[in-house]
Enzyme design. Sequence first.
Site, mmCIF file in Angstrom:
data_model
loop_
_atom_site.group_PDB
_atom_site.id
_atom_site.type_symbol
_atom_site.label_atom_id
_atom_site.label_comp_id
_atom_site.label_asym_id
_atom_site.label_seq_id
_atom_site.Cartn_x
_atom_site.Cartn_y
_atom_site.Cartn_z
ATOM 1 N N SER A 42 0.835 -1.199 0.000
ATOM 2 C CA SER A 42 0.000 0.000 0.000
ATOM 3 C C SER A 42 0.865 1.243 0.000
ATOM 4 O O SER A 42 1.716 1.429 0.883
ATOM 5 C CB SER A 42 -0.906 0.012 1.234
ATOM 6 N N HIS A 84 -1.279 -1.262 -4.127
ATOM 7 C CA HIS A 84 -2.589 -0.971 -3.559
ATOM 8 C C HIS A 84 -2.702 0.536 -3.354
ATOM 9 O O HIS A 84 -1.913 1.132 -2.616
ATOM 10 C CB HIS A 84 -2.729 -1.710 -2.226
ATOM 11 N N ASP A 108 -4.959 3.504 -2.008
ATOM 12 C CA ASP A 108 -6.070 3.819 -1.117
ATOM 13 C C ASP A 108 -6.648 5.183 -1.461
ATOM 14 O O ASP A 108 -5.971 6.211 -1.321
ATOM 15 C CB ASP A 108 -5.605 3.816 0.339
ATOM 16 N N MET A 152 -9.447 7.829 -0.449
ATOM 17 C CA MET A 152 -10.342 8.187 0.659
ATOM 18 C C MET A 152 -10.878 9.598 0.442
ATOM 19 O O MET A 152 -10.148 10.482 -0.016
ATOM 20 C CB MET A 152 -9.595 8.115 1.991
ATOM 21 N N HIS A 180 -8.419 0.752 -4.046
ATOM 22 C CA HIS A 180 -9.370 0.488 -2.969
ATOM 23 C C HIS A 180 -10.090 1.792 -2.679
ATOM 24 O O HIS A 180 -9.514 2.712 -2.104
ATOM 25 C CB HIS A 180 -8.623 -0.031 -1.737
ATOM 26 N N MET A 190 -12.360 3.902 -0.736
ATOM 27 C CA MET A 190 -13.043 4.134 0.533
ATOM 28 C C MET A 190 -13.765 5.462 0.417
ATOM 29 O O MET A 190 -13.400 6.476 1.033
ATOM 30 C CB MET A 190 -12.025 4.122 1.680
ATOM 31 N N MET A 226 -11.760 -6.440 5.244
ATOM 32 C CA MET A 226 -10.962 -5.490 6.002
ATOM 33 C C MET A 226 -10.621 -6.074 7.369
ATOM 34 O O MET A 226 -11.499 -6.534 8.099
ATOM 35 C CB MET A 226 -11.703 -4.165 6.169
ATOM 36 N N GLY A 273 -1.376 1.706 9.684
ATOM 37 C CA GLY A 273 -0.668 1.496 10.937
ATOM 38 C C GLY A 273 -1.500 0.932 12.067
ATOM 39 O O GLY A 273 -1.037 0.905 13.214
ATOM 40 N N ASP A 316 -6.717 -6.626 4.247
ATOM 41 C CA ASP A 316 -6.087 -5.307 4.283
ATOM 42 C C ASP A 316 -6.206 -4.754 5.693
ATOM 43 O O ASP A 316 -7.313 -4.571 6.196
ATOM 44 C CB ASP A 316 -6.781 -4.390 3.278
ATOM 45 N N GLY A 320 -3.101 -4.107 9.061
ATOM 46 C CA GLY A 320 -2.274 -4.759 10.067
ATOM 47 C C GLY A 320 -1.529 -5.984 9.581
ATOM 48 O O GLY A 320 -1.090 -6.798 10.402
ATOM 49 N N GLY A 338 1.260 -2.251 4.163
ATOM 50 C CA GLY A 338 1.773 -0.895 4.025
ATOM 51 C C GLY A 338 3.062 -0.685 4.772
ATOM 52 O O GLY A 338 4.155 -0.772 4.203
ATOM 53 N N SER A 339 2.971 -0.447 6.062
ATOM 54 C CA SER A 339 4.170 -0.170 6.853
ATOM 55 C C SER A 339 5.104 -1.372 6.906
ATOM 56 O O SER A 339 6.319 -1.202 7.028
ATOM 57 C CB SER A 339 3.782 0.262 8.269
#
Length: 221
Positions: free
Chosen positions: A8, A31, A33, A35, A64, A66, A135, A143, A173, A175, A195-196
Amino acid sequence: MSACIHPSILSADFVNLEAELARIGGADAVHVDVMDNHFVPNLTLGLPVVERIQAVSPVPLDAHLMIADADRWAPLYADLGLDSVTFHAEAAAAPVKLARELRARGSKAGMALRPATAVEPYLDMLSELDMLLIMTVEPGFGGQAFLDLTLPKIRRARAAVDGSGASVAIQVDGGISASTIERAAEAGADVFVAGSAVYGADDPGDAVERLRVLADRARGA
């Protein structure tokens, strides 16, 4: 088949985004995101920026959305030539019609469910989807800690997909890291957004490969 890893860019350096994309050339997709500060309490990027990312990305784009009013906006992302576009079931008035519209415009059709949204009401439309996104955190921010309470839903989704004979990927998606990806894979996920765990590593490309190995081991692939 091997697990698919979709880093991500929410965790990437947006000032140097083209360089950040080059660091994950071994990923299956990136990915993105989107938003709108309505469906979720955060604002990221929209159509013009996604169009530019599409132009320079070395890997396919997995968007994705959102966002509110997915029926109106999601087809416009498909028109950009994205590999896949995922809308939220909670934001779609006519999810079957929307999924068909995405496919008609050349994108794979994905549908996302928030952690508290049951999967059962949507099982009859599995044949209309290419991907079901479960999700594993509340959408809106990166995070967050993986929610183990979503594991039973992943298992039910996997059982339904296998029983239907439909070719539908199950994406997770939120954690996803070296410490959680195996649990999600064992439950039945085969596409993993991270992501992280990727962009927080010294070598994002190596992080992608390590996550894939862990997922494949858990899936018995």
